[in-house]
Design an enzyme around this catalytic site. Structure first.
Site, PDB file in Angstrom:
ATOM      1  N   LYS A 107       0.882  -1.171   0.000  1.00 21.39           N
ATOM      2  CA  LYS A 107       0.000   0.000   0.000  1.00 21.39           C
ATOM      3  C   LYS A 107       0.917   1.217   0.000  1.00 21.39           C
ATOM      4  O   LYS A 107       0.874   2.080   0.884  1.00 21.39           O
ATOM      5  CB  LYS A 107      -0.920  -0.051   1.242  1.00 21.39           C
ATOM      6  CG  LYS A 107      -2.008   1.003   1.274  1.00 21.39           C
ATOM      7  CD  LYS A 107      -3.175   0.727   0.336  1.00 21.39           C
ATOM      8  CE  LYS A 107      -4.161   1.889   0.354  1.00 21.39           C
ATOM      9  NZ  LYS A 107      -5.198   1.768  -0.704  1.00 21.39           N
ATOM     10  N   ASP A 163      -5.474  -3.195  -2.442  1.00 22.73           N
ATOM     11  CA  ASP A 163      -6.912  -3.183  -2.769  1.00 22.73           C
ATOM     12  C   ASP A 163      -7.144  -3.732  -4.169  1.00 22.73           C
ATOM     13  O   ASP A 163      -8.046  -4.548  -4.414  1.00 22.73           O
ATOM     14  CB  ASP A 163      -7.518  -1.781  -2.571  1.00 22.73           C
ATOM     15  CG  ASP A 163      -6.659  -0.645  -3.102  1.00 22.73           C
ATOM     16  OD1 ASP A 163      -5.524  -0.908  -3.563  1.00 22.73           O
ATOM     17  OD2 ASP A 163      -7.129   0.511  -3.081  1.00 22.73           O
TER      18      ASP A 163
END
Ligand code: NAD
Ligand code: IPM
Ligand code: MN
Length: 343
Positions: free
Chosen positions: A179, A212
């Site tokens: 991330k 994600d």
């Protein structure tokens, strides 16, 4: 040579799936089993989820086979109360098991048992390489009446060693999942993975995928992935998601390995399934496949490992389905089906 295996049945369905796995292993060689109390059961017996004595026994073994820990009996939000999961984290840390391998290779007989369409999952063969002894799991925790925090920390050394495991296991590509658009630890992760790649594994294809997006691609195009290399928390979440490609969380095995020489820990990816514990309906196949990983990675018994995997496959080809896979076989019936198919 007798191999010494410590078994830690743990809680919930743990004992129900470890006992059949021991039965299976006994058919395959000369093993000495040393069963120990662990997790919630150990909290009940001695107030702590992992005693020094059990940790020492694990250190002295050739391999450790674990069922699962945890359950409503020990669920609490009190930061001072002991938790079964602390035993598992303490064991992983205590044995230095930084590399968690979670192979996700749906068995063709189960393509239609997955909630995903067959065309999506056919041919999927990926490996989640999860960093297991760092990150937010092990950072400092704080709690006051008004605030709580969990520190997420990674060092270059921790990232380098897991990156080497990921690149070393890759057949074509490493998808490093982070991330980096938000987290500083992810930026260090990405930088370090890129350096290890260019210095030591330039022949392996490397891509970086934000977590994600990776969660989305795992269900939209799982065949794309070869090795998914990721940090502790992301690997935990993505591997449960990936389990559904195989039909059920009850199918996914894991191996946790450290530096050469020490014993590995082998356990199904699923938990103690309190909702079905005591009913004799738990799927033992993830534990059987974990026993196969124990034979392969823990004891270098490749022939025996492959025999377990073939027996599981043949049993499923023959129609074996436990409740989680939409069938009616219980744990005992599933165990018999696999033992009958062992050559
Ligand atoms: P879980 O994996 O135990 O169960 C999730 C769902 O999957 C449940 O409906 C359960 O019945 C089903 N399931 C899991 N394993 C199955 C099997 N072998 N056969 C058939 N169905 C199966 O996750 P949870 O309910 O979130 O967690 C329960 C407890 O387990 C918690 O205390 C958690 O901390 C613990 N846990 C332990 C481990 C471990 O010991 N390695 C891993 C995950 C969760
Ligand atoms: C797993 C489990 C553990 C984890 C828990 C029980 C501490 O979910 O092995 O995937 O989060 O690592
Ligand atoms: Mn998990």
């Amino acid at each position: 040579m007798t191999h010494r295996i410590v078994t830690l049945p743990g809680d919930g369905i743990g004992p129900e799936i470890v006992a059949p796995a021991v039965e299976l292993l006994k058919r395959l060689g000369d093993f000495e089993f040393d069963e120990r109390v662990f997790g919630g059961a150990s909290i009940d017996a001695s107030g702590t989820a992992l005693t020094d004595e059990v940790l020492d026994a694990c250190r002295g073994a050739d391999a450790v086979l674990l069922g699962a820990v945890g359950g409503p009996k020990w669920d609490t939000t009190d930061p001072h109360a002991p938790r079964p999961e602390q035993g598992l984290l303490g064991l992983r840390k205590g044995l230095g098991l930084y590399a968690n391998l979670r192979p996700v290779k749906p068995i063709p007989a189960l393509y239609d048992a997955s909630p995903l369409r067959r065309e999506r999952i056919e041919g999927t063969d990926l490996l989640v390489v999860r960093e297991l002894t760092g990150g937010i799991y092990f950072g400092e925790k704080q709690r006051t009446a008004e605030r709580a925090s969990d520190l997420c920390e990674y060092t270059v050394e921790e990232i380098e060693r897991i990156a080497r495991v990921g690149f070393g296991a890759a057949r074509s590509r490493v998808s490093s999942v982070d991330k980096a658009n938000v987290l500083e630890t992810s930026r260090l992760w990405r930088e370090t993975v890129m350096r290890v790649h260019s210095e030591e594994f330039p022949h392996v294809e490397l891509e970086h995928v934000l977590v994600d997006n990776a969660a989305m691609q795992l269900v939209s195009s799982p065949r794309h992935f070869d090795v998914i290399l990721t940090e502790n928390l992301f690997g935990d979440i993505l591997s449960d998601e990936a389990a559904m490609l195989t039909g059920s969380i009850g199918m996914l095995p894991s191996a946790s390995l450290g530096e050469r020489g020490g014993p590995g820990l082998f356990e199904p990816v699923h938990g103690s399934a309190p909702d079905i514990a005591g009913q004799g309906i738990a799927n033992p196949l993830a534990t059987f496949l974990s026993a196969a990983l124990l034979l392969r990675h823990g004891l270098a018994l490749e022939t025996e490992a492959a025999a377990v995997e073939s027996a599981v496959q043949r049993a499923l080809d023959g129609g074996l389905r436990t409740a989680d896979l939409g069938g009616e076989a219980g744990t005992a019936q599933a165990t018999r089906a696999v033992l009958d198919n062992l050559e």
